[in-house]
Design a protein around this motif. Structure first.
Motif, PDB file in Angstrom:
ATOM      1  N   PRO A  35       0.729  10.366 -11.598  1.00  0.00           N
ATOM      2  CA  PRO A  35       2.137   9.987 -11.699  1.00  0.00           C
ATOM      3  C   PRO A  35       2.791   9.747 -10.343  1.00  0.00           C
ATOM      4  O   PRO A  35       3.658   8.880 -10.227  1.00  0.00           O
ATOM      5  CB  PRO A  35       2.777  11.188 -12.396  1.00  0.00           C
ATOM      6  CG  PRO A  35       1.671  11.856 -13.118  1.00  0.00           C
ATOM      7  CD  PRO A  35       0.432  11.607 -12.327  1.00  0.00           C
ATOM      8  N   PHE A  36       2.358  10.502  -9.325  1.00  0.00           N
ATOM      9  CA  PHE A  36       3.054  10.297  -8.047  1.00  0.00           C
ATOM     10  C   PHE A  36       2.715   8.954  -7.416  1.00  0.00           C
ATOM     11  O   PHE A  36       3.487   8.424  -6.620  1.00  0.00           O
ATOM     12  CB  PHE A  36       2.850  11.477  -7.082  1.00  0.00           C
ATOM     13  CG  PHE A  36       1.453  11.682  -6.577  1.00  0.00           C
ATOM     14  CD1 PHE A  36       0.956  10.914  -5.543  1.00  0.00           C
ATOM     15  CD2 PHE A  36       0.645  12.675  -7.114  1.00  0.00           C
ATOM     16  CE1 PHE A  36      -0.321  11.126  -5.058  1.00  0.00           C
ATOM     17  CE2 PHE A  36      -0.620  12.898  -6.639  1.00  0.00           C
ATOM     18  CZ  PHE A  36      -1.116  12.110  -5.611  1.00  0.00           C
ATOM     19  N   ARG A  94       2.454   6.300  -9.349  1.00  0.00           N
ATOM     20  CA  ARG A  94       3.385   5.432 -10.082  1.00  0.00           C
ATOM     21  C   ARG A  94       4.753   5.460  -9.399  1.00  0.00           C
ATOM     22  O   ARG A  94       5.409   4.425  -9.234  1.00  0.00           O
ATOM     23  CB  ARG A  94       3.498   5.916 -11.529  1.00  0.00           C
ATOM     24  CG  ARG A  94       4.273   4.957 -12.401  1.00  0.00           C
ATOM     25  CD  ARG A  94       4.364   5.462 -13.819  1.00  0.00           C
ATOM     26  NE  ARG A  94       4.989   6.789 -13.849  1.00  0.00           N
ATOM     27  CZ  ARG A  94       5.197   7.494 -14.949  1.00  0.00           C
ATOM     28  NH1 ARG A  94       4.801   7.031 -16.107  1.00  0.00           N
ATOM     29  NH2 ARG A  94       5.776   8.664 -14.894  1.00  0.00           N
ATOM     30  N   THR A  95       5.180   6.664  -8.973  1.00  0.00           N
ATOM     31  CA  THR A  95       6.441   6.762  -8.241  1.00  0.00           C
ATOM     32  C   THR A  95       6.392   5.919  -6.974  1.00  0.00           C
ATOM     33  O   THR A  95       7.327   5.174  -6.674  1.00  0.00           O
ATOM     34  CB  THR A  95       6.737   8.229  -7.861  1.00  0.00           C
ATOM     35  OG1 THR A  95       6.637   9.036  -9.025  1.00  0.00           O
ATOM     36  CG2 THR A  95       8.111   8.367  -7.272  1.00  0.00           C
ATOM     37  N   ARG A 102       4.606   3.347  -6.345  1.00  0.00           N
ATOM     38  CA  ARG A 102       4.682   1.917  -6.679  1.00  0.00           C
ATOM     39  C   ARG A 102       6.103   1.535  -7.066  1.00  0.00           C
ATOM     40  O   ARG A 102       6.592   0.480  -6.678  1.00  0.00           O
ATOM     41  CB  ARG A 102       3.711   1.589  -7.817  1.00  0.00           C
ATOM     42  CG  ARG A 102       2.254   1.750  -7.426  1.00  0.00           C
ATOM     43  CD  ARG A 102       1.342   1.493  -8.603  1.00  0.00           C
ATOM     44  NE  ARG A 102       1.452   0.123  -9.083  1.00  0.00           N
ATOM     45  CZ  ARG A 102       1.179  -0.256 -10.331  1.00  0.00           C
ATOM     46  NH1 ARG A 102       0.787   0.636 -11.218  1.00  0.00           N
ATOM     47  NH2 ARG A 102       1.287  -1.499 -10.685  1.00  0.00           N
ATOM     48  N   ALA A 103       6.769   2.418  -7.829  1.00  0.00           N
ATOM     49  CA  ALA A 103       8.138   2.127  -8.257  1.00  0.00           C
ATOM     50  C   ALA A 103       9.079   2.062  -7.058  1.00  0.00           C
ATOM     51  O   ALA A 103      10.104   1.395  -7.106  1.00  0.00           O
ATOM     52  CB  ALA A 103       8.624   3.186  -9.238  1.00  0.00           C
ATOM     53  N   LYS A 104       8.716   2.746  -5.974  1.00  0.00           N
ATOM     54  CA  LYS A 104       9.546   2.689  -4.770  1.00  0.00           C
ATOM     55  C   LYS A 104       9.384   1.357  -4.054  1.00  0.00           C
ATOM     56  O   LYS A 104      10.079   1.072  -3.093  1.00  0.00           O
ATOM     57  CB  LYS A 104       9.155   3.833  -3.808  1.00  0.00           C
ATOM     58  CG  LYS A 104       9.561   5.187  -4.326  1.00  0.00           C
ATOM     59  CD  LYS A 104       9.590   6.258  -3.246  1.00  0.00           C
ATOM     60  CE  LYS A 104       8.240   6.640  -2.735  1.00  0.00           C
ATOM     61  NZ  LYS A 104       8.286   7.861  -1.899  1.00  0.00           N
ATOM     62  N   GLY A 105       8.411   0.562  -4.503  1.00  0.00           N
ATOM     63  CA  GLY A 105       8.220  -0.750  -3.905  1.00  0.00           C
ATOM     64  C   GLY A 105       7.355  -0.727  -2.661  1.00  0.00           C
ATOM     65  O   GLY A 105       7.404  -1.654  -1.854  1.00  0.00           O
ATOM     66  N   LEU A 106       6.571   0.336  -2.486  1.00  0.00           N
ATOM     67  CA  LEU A 106       5.685   0.404  -1.315  1.00  0.00           C
ATOM     68  C   LEU A 106       4.537  -0.585  -1.482  1.00  0.00           C
ATOM     69  O   LEU A 106       4.108  -0.876  -2.594  1.00  0.00           O
ATOM     70  CB  LEU A 106       5.110   1.811  -1.163  1.00  0.00           C
ATOM     71  CG  LEU A 106       6.106   2.954  -1.064  1.00  0.00           C
ATOM     72  CD1 LEU A 106       5.369   4.256  -0.815  1.00  0.00           C
ATOM     73  CD2 LEU A 106       7.108   2.708   0.039  1.00  0.00           C
ATOM     74  N   LEU A 143       0.307   1.207   2.190  1.00  0.00           N
ATOM     75  CA  LEU A 143       0.939   2.531   2.248  1.00  0.00           C
ATOM     76  C   LEU A 143       0.498   3.393   1.081  1.00  0.00           C
ATOM     77  O   LEU A 143       0.255   4.587   1.234  1.00  0.00           O
ATOM     78  CB  LEU A 143       2.464   2.373   2.198  1.00  0.00           C
ATOM     79  CG  LEU A 143       3.178   2.177   3.520  1.00  0.00           C
ATOM     80  CD1 LEU A 143       4.675   2.152   3.309  1.00  0.00           C
ATOM     81  CD2 LEU A 143       2.808   3.304   4.468  1.00  0.00           C
ATOM     82  N   HIS A 183      -0.535   7.677   0.506  1.00  0.00           N
ATOM     83  CA  HIS A 183      -0.328   8.495  -0.692  1.00  0.00           C
ATOM     84  C   HIS A 183      -1.625   8.902  -1.387  1.00  0.00           C
ATOM     85  O   HIS A 183      -1.703   9.983  -1.950  1.00  0.00           O
ATOM     86  CB  HIS A 183       0.580   7.752  -1.681  1.00  0.00           C
ATOM     87  CG  HIS A 183       2.011   7.770  -1.279  1.00  0.00           C
ATOM     88  ND1 HIS A 183       2.900   8.708  -1.724  1.00  0.00           N
ATOM     89  CD2 HIS A 183       2.708   6.973  -0.435  1.00  0.00           C
ATOM     90  CE1 HIS A 183       4.089   8.490  -1.184  1.00  0.00           C
ATOM     91  NE2 HIS A 183       4.007   7.444  -0.397  1.00  0.00           N
ATOM     92  N   ARG A 222      11.819  -4.402  -6.589  1.00  0.00           N
ATOM     93  CA  ARG A 222      11.316  -3.103  -7.040  1.00  0.00           C
ATOM     94  C   ARG A 222      11.532  -2.042  -5.966  1.00  0.00           C
ATOM     95  O   ARG A 222      11.123  -2.208  -4.826  1.00  0.00           O
ATOM     96  CB  ARG A 222       9.825  -3.237  -7.349  1.00  0.00           C
ATOM     97  CG  ARG A 222       9.181  -1.994  -7.889  1.00  0.00           C
ATOM     98  CD  ARG A 222       7.693  -2.019  -7.705  1.00  0.00           C
ATOM     99  NE  ARG A 222       7.040  -3.014  -8.537  1.00  0.00           N
ATOM    100  CZ  ARG A 222       5.945  -3.686  -8.174  1.00  0.00           C
ATOM    101  NH1 ARG A 222       5.406  -3.478  -7.000  1.00  0.00           N
ATOM    102  NH2 ARG A 222       5.413  -4.561  -8.968  1.00  0.00           N
ATOM    103  N   ALA A 254       5.813  13.803 -10.339  1.00  0.00           N
ATOM    104  CA  ALA A 254       6.226  12.485  -9.858  1.00  0.00           C
ATOM    105  C   ALA A 254       6.346  12.413  -8.335  1.00  0.00           C
ATOM    106  O   ALA A 254       6.464  11.333  -7.771  1.00  0.00           O
ATOM    107  CB  ALA A 254       7.552  12.072 -10.503  1.00  0.00           C
ATOM    108  N   ASN A 277       4.687  13.227  -4.540  1.00  0.00           N
ATOM    109  CA  ASN A 277       3.377  13.430  -3.924  1.00  0.00           C
ATOM    110  C   ASN A 277       3.301  14.833  -3.321  1.00  0.00           C
ATOM    111  O   ASN A 277       4.055  15.162  -2.399  1.00  0.00           O
ATOM    112  CB  ASN A 277       3.142  12.374  -2.840  1.00  0.00           C
ATOM    113  CG  ASN A 277       1.718  12.376  -2.347  1.00  0.00           C
ATOM    114  OD1 ASN A 277       1.051  13.413  -2.360  1.00  0.00           O
ATOM    115  ND2 ASN A 277       1.237  11.234  -1.918  1.00  0.00           N
TER     116      ASN A 277
END
Lengths: 308, 321
Positions: free
Chosen positions: A204-205, A207-208, A210-214, A218, A223, B85, B99, B101
């Protein structure tokens, strides 16, 4: 952290004691002795030799005598290399073996992790499949096949590198043995890294992230890499311990005067103290490596660092 | 003009033996600037998949068709999520425990957003991150930011995630079950925070939830999803007072009340591999009649914004009976 190190070193004492006891029993259980040769020695000569090395004493007494000298840091005289003690021999072998093992593992980690990351990055693509095919090949071909193959190609056929031998301070004779040792490790590490990366990328982290647009770089390097290195570390620690306590086959093939070679010689000659010495060295190296791996876990994972 | 408009969105996945999983089946949804739109439905109704499609975060196997227009650009066609995004559209997920890291400090995870999207220096990014943490009422933000996620409680982590999502001052915040994994008291705090965010940041919020209580507390408008479709949509008050679709009615009746036994909806939602013909709700519908198992009902306007897709609405005699 200091208490962890101390605790682990204390725990090592009974482990080493057991190791010494069991290997002492096993070495002595093997048929033959250090002075059995094809031509029988005159009985008085043999008796004199036995007396000189205390082999005429009852076994328990010999065991206690040996244990006592090990505690004082003396691994005893070598039976075969008369003018050397086992300490001397190990001190001679360590630089060769350590150089070989450290270079091989460094190369394997560097390239293996890199290839693993690349394969995870281009997951399911041709690059990924090619790398993994190469990795499976690399794992399946052991060093004792690679080594003669390398000698045949690079030394005999193309004359690029020497086929063996060793001279302190030169690099060329080390290249082929390092490669022969490193390639299978490298292949295994690449597969391990790729698998661990793909596993982490599902968390899940990520996914977070990716959702941050990294960007992919990176996400993978900042990560995903750190958690993915943990299984790699678990493998690399004991593997390095194995390499450092003597790469028996490769040292033998390339004629390198390392620990592994002494081990074979010792075992063949029933050089009791030499075999025991190398075994104890291996035990110590494995214990130290495991401690090092645990310390590295703590450095990698903040959740562990806080507790220790 | 709508901030985000989704038209005819379909998402399918390849299933076993060449079958197709129809996860989203023609969703039309509009979000306007400054409003809170709540999408409700059971698990598997396609509400999260719709949001993930809008973020461009679906699995690579997903086949997406339709239009997702954000500030005028069709994101499905252009795949131009870069710069959108995490920057214009931000998202908060369900489980705050996993959620973040665990290997990186909060500072690292927050500043990288600003460094990537705004080109901030590390120090500027840090200042802004601390400010945002303060807004989210993280105690002692200047020191907390140096900590790792495991040193925070679930509620605090969700605050951190919220702060992280708001760093770039997005135009749209998607909150996917953002309170579902939290204790009730903490849930209420996070809802309160979302309300404040809506008022202070003037952004649109798209809430995804199965909890009608959350909808009532926060939503301006609600869209009810079933089997990958929106079956009813309208202003929250209107839909709650006069639910038109039998599914919405059943959902509202299924809400736990102090003095009554639970009244669950009978049956199971359909599998995305085998969605029933006609109205997908008809096998579970207490008011199912003739055309329901054959024809897909069209969306009909009830009053202004309030729309529903049910055959009852075009058959007044059935509606009366």
């Amino acid at each position: 952290m200091l208490s962890l190190i101390l605790r682990r070193l204390l725990q090592a004492i009974p482990t080493l004691f057991l190791l010494i006891t069991i290997s002492f029993a096993m070495v002595r259980a093997a048929p033959g002795g250090p002075f059995s040769t094809e031509r029988a020695l005159p009985p008085e000569v043999e008796r004199a030799l036995q007396a000189r090395y205390h082999l005429d004493e009852p076994l328990p007494q010999q065991y206690l005598r040996y244990l006592g000298s090990v505690v004082r840091g003396d691994l005893g005289p070598s039976f075969r290399y008369e003018e050397y003690s086992v300490n001397d021999l190990i001190a001679q072998g360590i630089p060769v073996t350590a150089r070989l093992g450290l270079f091989a593992m460094a190369l394997a980690l560097l390239v293996g992790i890199g290839l693993g990351i690349a394969a995870a990055w281009w997951h399911h693509s041709t690059v990924d499949r090619l790398f993994m095919l190469a990795a499976v090949t690399g794992i399946s071909v052991p060093s004792f096949v690679l080594a003669p193959l390398f000698i045949l190609l690079f030394a005999v056929l193309w004359h690029w590198l020497p086929a063996g031998g060793y001279a302190p301070g030169t690099i060329a004779p080390m290249v082929l043995p390092v490669l022969a040792l490193a390639l299978p490790q490298m292949a295994y590490i690449a597969r391990l890294t790729r698998g661990a990366m793909l596993e982490v990328l599902r968390s899940p982290f990520i996914r977070t992230a990716r959702a941050k647009g990294l960007g992919m770089r990176l996400i993978l390097l900042r990560h995903a890499l750190r958690p993915a290195l943990i299984p790699v570390l678990s493998y690399a620690g004991p593997a390095l311990a194995g390499l450092l306590s003597g790469s028996v086959v490769v040292e033998q093939i390339f004629g390198l005067p390392g620990i592994g070679r002494f081990f074979i010689q010792g075992a063949l000659n029933r050089d009791y103290t030499l075999v025991m010495g190398v075994t104890i060295l291996a035990g110590v190296v494995i214990i130290l490596m495991n401690l090092l791996v645990d310390l590295a876990y703590m450095a990698l994972d903040p959740r562990l660092g806080a507790r220790g | 003009m709508a901030l985000l408009s989704i038209e005819g969105l379909r998402v399918t996945y390849p299933g076993m033996q060449g079958s197709l999983l129809h996860v989203v089946n023609g969703v039309d949804l509009e979000l306007y600037a400054g409003e809170v739109c709540a999408v409700v439905g059971e698990s598997g109704s396609g509400k999260s998949q719709t949001a993930m499609a809008a973020m461009g975060l679906l699995d690579e196997q997903a086949q997406v068709s339709g239009v997702i227009r954000f500030q005028g650009n069709d994101l499905v066609a252009s795949k131009a999520w870069h710069g959108v995004r995490g920057s214009r559209i931000a998202m908060v997920f369900q489980d705050p425990m996993s959620a973040l890291n665990p290997y990186l400090t909060i500072e690292r995870q927050m500043t990288e957003v600003l460094m990537v999207h705004k080109g901030c220096s590390r120090l500027d990014a840090r200042d802004r991150a601390i400010k945002e943490l303060n807004h989210m009422r993280i105690p002692d933000a200047a020191r907390s930011i140096m900590r790792y996620p495991h040193e925070f409680s679930g509620g605090m982590r969700q605050r951190v995630l919220l702060a992280m999502a708001l760093l770039c001052e997005p135009d749209l915040l998607i909150a996917d079950e953002a309170t579902a994994a939290l204790d009730v008291t903490v849930q209420a705090q996070i809802l309160q925070l979302l309300k404040e965010v809506r008022d202070s940041h003037h952004m649109s919020i798209w809430i995804i939830t199965h909890d009608l209580g959350v909808v009532a507390a926060l939503g301006d408008r609600v869209a009810v999803m079933y089997a990958g479709r929106i079956v009813e949509t309208g202003p929250v008050q209107e839909v709650f007072d006069q639910p038109a679709h039998p599914y919405t009615q059943a959902l509202l009746e299924a809400m736990p009340r102090d003095d009554q036994p639970l009244r669950p909806i009978r049956g199971q939602p359909p599998s995305p591999a085998a969605i029933p013909p006609g109205c997908p709700f008809h096998p579970r519908c207490p008011r199912c009649f003739d055309p329901c198992d054959k024809e897909m009902p069209r969306g009909m306007s009830l009053s202004g914004e309030h729309k529903a897709a049910c055959h009852l609405l075009s058959h007044p005699q059935e509606l009366a009976s």
